[in-house]
Write an enzyme that holds these catalytic residues in place. Structure first.
Site, PDB file in Angstrom:
ATOM      1  N   HIS A 226      52.142  69.672 -90.680  1.00  0.00           N
ATOM      2  CA  HIS A 226      53.168  69.455 -92.359  1.00  0.00           C
ATOM      3  C   HIS A 226      54.112  68.216 -92.062  1.00  0.00           C
ATOM      4  O   HIS A 226      54.977  68.120 -92.730  1.00  0.00           O
ATOM      5  CB  HIS A 226      53.149  70.220 -92.905  1.00  0.00           C
ATOM      6  CG  HIS A 226      54.536  71.222 -91.864  1.00  0.00           C
ATOM      7  ND1 HIS A 226      54.892  71.048 -91.130  1.00  0.00           N
ATOM      8  CD2 HIS A 226      54.504  72.015 -91.295  1.00  0.00           C
ATOM      9  CE1 HIS A 226      55.682  71.740 -90.634  1.00  0.00           C
ATOM     10  NE2 HIS A 226      54.814  73.054 -90.745  1.00  0.00           N
ATOM     11  N   ASP A 304      49.038  75.428 -94.946  1.00  0.00           N
ATOM     12  CA  ASP A 304      50.380  75.520 -94.636  1.00  0.00           C
ATOM     13  C   ASP A 304      50.409  76.789 -95.383  1.00  0.00           C
ATOM     14  O   ASP A 304      52.148  77.038 -96.193  1.00  0.00           O
ATOM     15  CB  ASP A 304      51.283  74.924 -94.389  1.00  0.00           C
ATOM     16  CG  ASP A 304      52.860  75.600 -93.592  1.00  0.00           C
ATOM     17  OD1 ASP A 304      52.873  76.792 -93.644  1.00  0.00           O
ATOM     18  OD2 ASP A 304      53.644  75.205 -94.114  1.00  0.00           O
ATOM     19  N   HIS A 308      54.586  85.268 -99.317  1.00  0.00           N
ATOM     20  CA  HIS A 308      55.947  86.001 -99.489  1.00  0.00           C
ATOM     21  C   HIS A 308      55.817  87.214-100.628  1.00  0.00           C
ATOM     22  O   HIS A 308      55.646  86.735-101.782  1.00  0.00           O
ATOM     23  CB  HIS A 308      56.980  85.490 -99.592  1.00  0.00           C
ATOM     24  CG  HIS A 308      57.255  84.338 -98.036  1.00  0.00           C
ATOM     25  ND1 HIS A 308      58.215  84.679 -97.367  1.00  0.00           N
ATOM     26  CD2 HIS A 308      57.476  82.724 -98.271  1.00  0.00           C
ATOM     27  CE1 HIS A 308      57.796  83.679 -96.270  1.00  0.00           C
ATOM     28  NE2 HIS A 308      57.692  82.544 -96.306  1.00  0.00           N
TER      29      HIS A 308
HETATM   30 ZN   LIG Z   1      55.571  74.820 -90.080  1.00  0.00          ZN
END
Ligand SMILES: [Zn+2]
Length: 429
Positions: A226, A304, A308
């Site tokens: 990332h 990524d 949650h």
């Molecule tokens: Zn990371």
């Protein structure tokens, strides 16, 4: 099975015949026995491969499971995902990576390739059993402490040296810990106005520079997770110009969104839906990341995907968890940021989202061109139209998408894993 009327990498319409898990025939006017699927002129891409997915199992099955995460991946057009090691227990032994690998095989919505931790418990003190994980049934090739940085230069050097024995790669979450203590968002004009502790670009860039030098010094493979800043792009471009074995990824959200959203967005100010690590950066960073992905300085788009549960995100900014789900919107975001802007064509998308991640992850059977004899891993994508993002429709167990309140172009019509449909007409089979 025959798939009628698809455009391979956006080319002229053809039909595909799938047999025994392979692409058996490509051509116009194919007929024969068996099931026929109407591709409706969709763009056919090799099945997408994610180098960076958090499936959360074992340990946080309230956020995601291998089952729901791979369903989410299939809906996003993915046929393989690399599952990050920051689970509970951490995937730092052959036993845990084999457990994740077996769960992937049982559920079968896409292939699950476990990533092994670099250090025991992600604690940054002692190397994990890298060789045992590489030799296990899961045949781990990507190692990462993602979520945490391998900040100790000696440990990072040892990891880079160790993985050479089995052609592995160390995927670094580049974040200098001391420079980012208590960091809440990108350090810049907006963080200054809002009074939030900043996450400076230099904390990423310093680690990337160090690790490129280390990888060159020991002659090993480094992958940078990332990448989020223009300065990081410059360092990676320099390392590649030296011929060093460095690859890099960018997330869809860093290609589209900026830190202004923390102050003003369709879902209000200070909405933790935009809290992510590394943080959303500036418009200039976004432009540099797009250019780097277009010219190949950045090799890969990786999601990524970081699910949650609601209670960890719908809270005050400082207490909220960092991360966004991304599997089901990735291709649409890449279309918006890269294809509709003329920066990448569909062949470029196939390279950055399938061929390159499969190559870096040493994942056989994925990322191959759609040719006769190739594994029938493919994605059918309709780039026409725009629709509002509907988190309620996600297959993911979590709903923390930053695109709520926005529209995105295109949709995944179908996904095939070794000739078997995992998604048809946009729905899980
Ligand atoms: Zn990371």
């Amino acid at each position: 099975m025959i798939i009628k009327n698809v455009r391979i990498l956006g080319g002229d319409p053809v039909d595909l015949r799938l047999h025994d898990g392979l692409i058996a025939e490509i051509g116009p006017g194919l007929t024969g026995a068996g099931e026929t699927v109407d591709g409706g002129g969709a763009v056919a891409l090799p099945g997408l491969v994610d180098l960076h997915t958090h499936l959360r199992e074992p340990g946080r099955e309230d956020a995601e499971t291998v089952q729901t995460g791979t369903q989410s991946a299939a809906r996003g057009g993915y046929t393989a995902v690399h599952a990050m090691a920051n689970t509970s227990p951490v995937a730092d032994t052959a036993g845990v990576v084999e457990q994740v690998w077996r769960l992937g095989r049982e559920h079968g919505h896409c292939d699950v390739q476990p990533v092994g931790a670099v250090t025991v418990g992600l604690e940054g003190r002692q190397l994990a059993e890298l060789g045992a994980m590489a030799d296990s049934a899961a045949r781990v090739r990507v190692f990462s402490d993602d979520g945490k940085c391998v900040s100790d230069a000696v440990l990072m050097r040892r990891a880079l040296e160790y993985v050479k024995a089995f052609d592995g790669v160390v995927a670094q979450h580049a974040q200098e810990p001391r420079l980012t203590e208590g960091a809440q968002m990108n350090e810049g004009v907006v963080s200054g106005r809002l009074g939030l502790t900043g996450w400076p670009a230099v904390a990423e860039e310093a680690i990337i520079a160090r690790d490129c030098l280390l990888a060159a010094h020991v002659g090993s493979r480094l992958h940078v997770c990332h990448v989020s800043t223009a300065g990081s792009v410059e360092i990676i471009r320099w390392a590649k110009s030296k011929g060093w074995n460095v690859t890099a990824e960018v997330t869809p959200h860093h290609l589209l969104l900026t830190d202004d959203l923390v102050e003003d967005s369709p879902v209000g100010a200070y909405n933790p839906i935009y809290k992510v690590n590394p943080p959303l950066r500036t418009r200039a960073d976004v432009e540099a990341l797009r250019a780097a992905l277009a010219d190949g300085t950045i090799d890969v788009v990786a999601t990524d995907h970081a699910p949650h549960p609601v209670e960890d995100k719908e809270t005050e900014w400082s207490a909220a968890a960092m991360g966004m789900v991304g599997l089901e919107t990735a291709l649409s975001v890449v279309q918006e940021a890269m294809v509709d802007t003329g920066l990448l064509d569909w062949a470029g998308v196939a390279d950055r989202m399938s061929a390159a991640p499969a190559r870096i992850g040493r994942l056989p059977g994925h990322g191959q061109p759609l040719e006769v004899g190739a594994p029938a891993n493919l994605t059918l994508y309709d780039p026409s139209g725009r629709t509002p993002v509907d988190p309620a429709a996600f297959a993911s167990k979590s709903r923390n998408t930053p695109y709520e309140g926005m529209t995105l172009p295109g949709r995944v019509v179908a996904t095939f894993l070794r000739g078997r449909a995992t998604v048809l007409e946009g729905k899980l089979t």
